[in-house]
Design an enzyme around this catalytic site. Structure first.
Site, mmCIF file in Angstrom:
data_model
loop_
_atom_site.group_PDB
_atom_site.id
_atom_site.type_symbol
_atom_site.label_atom_id
_atom_site.label_comp_id
_atom_site.label_asym_id
_atom_site.label_seq_id
_atom_site.Cartn_x
_atom_site.Cartn_y
_atom_site.Cartn_z
ATOM 1 N N LYS A 136 0.817 -1.216 0.000
ATOM 2 C CA LYS A 136 0.000 0.000 0.000
ATOM 3 C C LYS A 136 0.852 1.267 0.000
ATOM 4 C CE LYS A 136 -4.288 -1.976 1.698
ATOM 5 N NZ LYS A 136 -3.926 -3.413 1.843
HETATM 6 C C1 LIG Z 1 -4.580 -4.478 1.198
HETATM 7 C C2 LIG Z 1 -3.822 -5.748 1.106
HETATM 8 C C3 LIG Z 1 -4.191 -6.766 0.188
HETATM 9 C C4 LIG Z 1 -5.413 -6.655 -0.697
HETATM 10 O O1 LIG Z 1 -5.288 -5.662 -1.672
HETATM 11 P P1 LIG Z 1 -6.587 -5.187 -2.517
HETATM 12 O O2 LIG Z 1 -6.113 -4.066 -3.350
HETATM 13 O O3 LIG Z 1 -7.608 -4.779 -1.502
HETATM 14 O O4 LIG Z 1 -7.032 -6.346 -3.308
HETATM 15 C C5 LIG Z 1 -3.398 -7.893 0.115
HETATM 16 N N1 LIG Z 1 -2.321 -8.055 0.917
HETATM 17 C C6 LIG Z 1 -1.945 -7.123 1.806
HETATM 18 C C7 LIG Z 1 -0.749 -7.370 2.668
HETATM 19 C C8 LIG Z 1 -2.673 -5.930 1.941
HETATM 20 O O5 LIG Z 1 -2.296 -5.008 2.836
#
Ligand SMILES: *Cc1c(COP(=O)(O)O)cnc(C)c1O
Length: 472
Positions: A121
């Site tokens: 993220k």
């Molecule tokens: C947010 C997150 C996901 C999922 O991502 P999306 O964009 O919501 O599909 C997967 N793995 C981790 C570690 C995350 O923080």
């Protein structure tokens, strides 16, 4: 570039407006009116570019009428620049930014966890924070960011916005229900514009409060709320870049590459779908879910009905519905906003919904899917450690397993996205009989850092009163 709503009833916006908008006024999500197209020759000419220089190429057409290229370049250099370019103040701890690591013959791990909060993220939120600050400075505006987190989003949002002069950020997390690493990553970032609120409730309570606050913003006395959750278009845009980067490192665009993506809200994998739509030769896109498997059920069995939330060892994928899936549905339904709106109304009405056979067939052409429960995840973490001494975080493990199960051939490079560092989620690693992972060097002192956080009752009025007081 104009952006339009998936429900067809809201005004078209430019990038700057979309950045600040969140949901469209008709309840839909914003998507580009037309996806930029890159020829094979153009993509090939980017081989060897640094991550930052590639990002400039991929992102430019999305923001062209709002941000002059020189300003965009400076923002991107600050975000993804390597030590040499940022005088040692680089955001990502690895000079490759998103390094690829080989796991097996033609199976690759795309490490997206070298940012400040050790999860993918950071790629989106580091850029989002800087874009927001740039746009707000120009407009001479201040905004308030409010978000709820069960862990990863909150810390990444705070890290991304901590230097923003024009933003106050309030992140609500459920008191004593996030991991120690996750809490520390949020509460040890100290700044006058950063407000961590621990709510005596669960994640849904936090999320509910944020929703209600967006619906009635009068408690802010004229300031505007901005959302940084994964429906924000700029987040998706930022994530498109690493699909191009991985492909170019593995012989693209002269060769197809496949991707497997651990998925919750469908943001990350949707970025891969967009990369393909922009001209990147992508063979397979594999959707990997835990037992909160609405996407896997939809793709494999045409069942898009919400089921009760299950708390798993991969909590960042614990969702009941995937908000960004609406963006795909809009395309599957021929970009018909009315049809998309009706479908969403049926789904949100709790009746569940099926896709028309032709739409489902199209979805299946685009995506493969796989689901793995906690037990399978623990087993696979142990297996992969034995095979390659590679320690996978639980989200990543689900993605890599899906990659191995779903790949259709062994000639096409298969890239599994590593979305978090294993130290963030030690429980399944320990359950797999392995040693608890250690914090990377740049975070070694995390547990010694001062924390700042306000504990509040699960009460909207109390939260609003606190926010109003902090904002003066
Ligand atoms: C947010 C997150 C996901 C999922 O991502 P999306 O964009 O919501 O599909 C997967 N793995 C981790 C570690 C995350 O923080």
């Amino acid at each position: 570039m104009k952006y339009i709503s998936t429900r067809g009833q809201a005004p078209a916006l430019n990038f700057e407006e979309v950045l600040l908008a969140g949901l469209a006024t008709d309840g839909g999500l914003y998507v580009p009116e037309q996806l930029p197209q890159f020829s094979k020759e153009e993509i090939a000419s980017w081989a060897g570019l640094s991550y930052a220089d590639l990002a400039k190429k991929v992102i430019a057409p999305f923001v062209a009428d709002t941000i002059p290229q020189a300003d965009l370049d400076a923002i991107i250099d600050e975000t993804y620049g390597t030590r040499a370019a940022t005088e040692g103040k680089n955001v990502f701890a690895h000079d490759a930014v998103a390094p690829l690591k080989q796991l097996d013959s033609n199976l690759w791990l795309l490490e997206l966890f070298h940012g400040p909060t050790l999860a993918f993220k950071d790629f989106a939120l580091q850029l989002l924070g800087r874009l927001l600050d740039y746009v707000l400075e120009k407009r001479n505006e201040r905004v308030v960011i409010m978000g709820a987190t069960s862990g990863d989003t909150g810390s990444a949002a705070i890290e991304g916005c901590k230097r923003c002069d024009n933003v106050d950020i309030f992140i609500l997390h459920p008191h004593q229900r996030v991991s120690d690493v996750q809490r520390k990553q949020m509460t040890t970032i100290i700044g006058d514009n950063i407000h961590n609120l621990a709510i005596k409730g669960n994640f849904d309570d936090c999320q509910q409060m944020v929703k209600q606050s967006f619906a009635d913003q009068s408690f802010l006395g004229g300031r505007k709320l901005v959302a940084v959750n994964s429906i924000n278009w700029a987040r998706i845009m930022a994530q498109i870049v690493y699909y191009f980067h991985a492909s170019l490192s593995l012989g693209g665009p002269h060769r197809e590459v496949s991707f497997a993506v651990p998925t919750g809200n469908f943001g990350d994998i949707f970025a891969g779908y967009l990369a393909k739509g922009m001209g990147l030769p992508v063979k397979q896109l594999v959707v990997a879910t835990n037992v909160n498997d609405i996407l896997h059920r939809c793709i494999s069995a045409n069942d898009y009905s919400p089921q009760e939330l299950v708390h798993t060892l991969s909590p960042s994928m614990d969702i009941m519905v995937s908000s960004n899936f609406e963006r795909l549905l809009f395309d599957l339904y021929g970009r018909d906003g009315k049809a998309t709106g009706e479908l969403m109304a049926r789904m949100n009405g709790g009746q569940g919904a099926e896709l028309e056979p032709a739409r489902l067939a199209k979805a299946r052409e685009l995506f493969d899917s796989y689901r793995l429960d906690d037990e399978g995840c623990i087993d696979y973490i142990a297996e992969m450690f034995e095979r390659s001494e590679e320690l996978l975080d639980p989200h990543t493990a689900i993605g890599v397993k899906a990659a191995e199960v779903c790949r259709r051939d062994s000639e096409t490079p298969m890239v599994a996205l590593a979305t978090a560092h294993p130290v963030k989620f030690p429980e399944p690693v320990v359950k797999a009989g392995l040693n608890s992972p250690e914090l990377p060097h740049h975070l070694e002192d995390l547990f010694d850092r001062e924390e700042r956080c306000t504990v509040l009752d699960n009460d909207l009025a109390a939260v609003h009163a606190h926010m109003a007081e902090q904002l003066g």
